[in-house]
Design an enzyme around this catalytic site. Structure first.
Site, PDB file in Angstrom:
ATOM      1  N   GLY A 132      99.310  21.082 102.290  1.00  0.00           N
ATOM      2  CA  GLY A 132      99.513  22.249 101.446  1.00  0.00           C
ATOM      3  C   GLY A 132      99.693  21.858  99.997  1.00  0.00           C
ATOM      4  N   HIS A 133      98.836  20.925  99.534  1.00  0.00           N
ATOM      5  CA  HIS A 133      98.906  20.470  98.157  1.00  0.00           C
ATOM      6  C   HIS A 133      97.592  19.786  97.767  1.00  0.00           C
ATOM      7  CE1 HIS A 133     100.416  16.993 100.536  1.00  0.00           C
ATOM      8  NE2 HIS A 133      99.610  16.327  99.720  1.00  0.00           N
ATOM      9  N   ALA A 134      97.496  19.461  96.489  1.00  0.00           N
ATOM     10  CA  ALA A 134      96.381  18.682  95.962  1.00  0.00           C
ATOM     11  C   ALA A 134      96.969  17.616  95.051  1.00  0.00           C
ATOM     12  CB  ALA A 134      95.420  19.578  95.173  1.00  0.00           C
ATOM     13  N   ARG A 178      94.415  20.254 100.306  1.00  0.00           N
ATOM     14  CA  ARG A 178      94.288  19.893 101.713  1.00  0.00           C
ATOM     15  C   ARG A 178      95.468  20.388 102.523  1.00  0.00           C
ATOM     16  NH1 ARG A 178      95.085  14.694  99.799  1.00  0.00           N
ATOM     17  NH2 ARG A 178      93.828  15.612  98.203  1.00  0.00           N
ATOM     18  N   TYR A 184      99.884  18.989  92.901  1.00  0.00           N
ATOM     19  CA  TYR A 184      99.838  20.439  92.719  1.00  0.00           C
ATOM     20  C   TYR A 184     100.375  21.005  94.026  1.00  0.00           C
ATOM     21  CZ  TYR A 184      96.774  20.235  88.640  1.00  0.00           C
ATOM     22  OH  TYR A 184      96.249  20.007  87.395  1.00  0.00           O
TER      23      TYR A 184
END
Length: 131
Positions: free
Chosen positions: A43-45, A90, A115
């Site tokens: 749940g981030h980049a 992702r 992010y």
């Protein structure tokens, strides 16, 4: 990415060399395990970090997005890895019982590289493409 396999009646071996089988030098390795059913991870980049994600045991889905389109990959073989470049959102979902998610990363942990807000990520991607 298909990874090298050395097959043997006594058991198989897969190896990964930084700069050879992945397009970066490996700075960090971590793994996720004992993920309860129905939970998701990620749940981030990342601004700069690149990763190779491998289902070392069991299976799970990797959902990736560039902020416009989304694609789902089912990982269930330890000799395949999913390369995730920088600036790709992702999420890891649908872990099977006993699964182990192995991640090879191009950098050490740096909270400033993340992010964690999807809208902020989408805005940054859009701005980078306009530049």
């Amino acid at each position: 990415m298909e990874l090298p396999r050395v097959t043997d009646a006594r058991g198989n071996l897969t190896f990964i060399e930084g700069g050879e089988h992945v397009p970066f030098d490996i700075a960090r390795v971590y793994y996720l395990y004992d993920v309860p059913g129905g939970e998701f991870r990620g749940g981030h980049a990342h601004r700069e970090l690149e990763q190779l994600i491998v289902a070392a045991a069991g299976s799970f889905d990797v959902v990736v997005s560039d902020g416009v389109s989304t694609e789902r990959f089912f990982l269930n073989r330890s000799y395949y890895g999913l390369y995730v470049p920088r600036m790709v959102w992702r999420e890891l979902e649908d872990f099977s019982s006993g699964s182990v998610c192995l991640v090879l990363a191009s950098q050490r942990y740096d909270e400033g590289d993340y992010y964690r807000d999807h809208d902020e990520f989408v805005a940054a991607r859009a701005a980078a493409e306009l530049a």
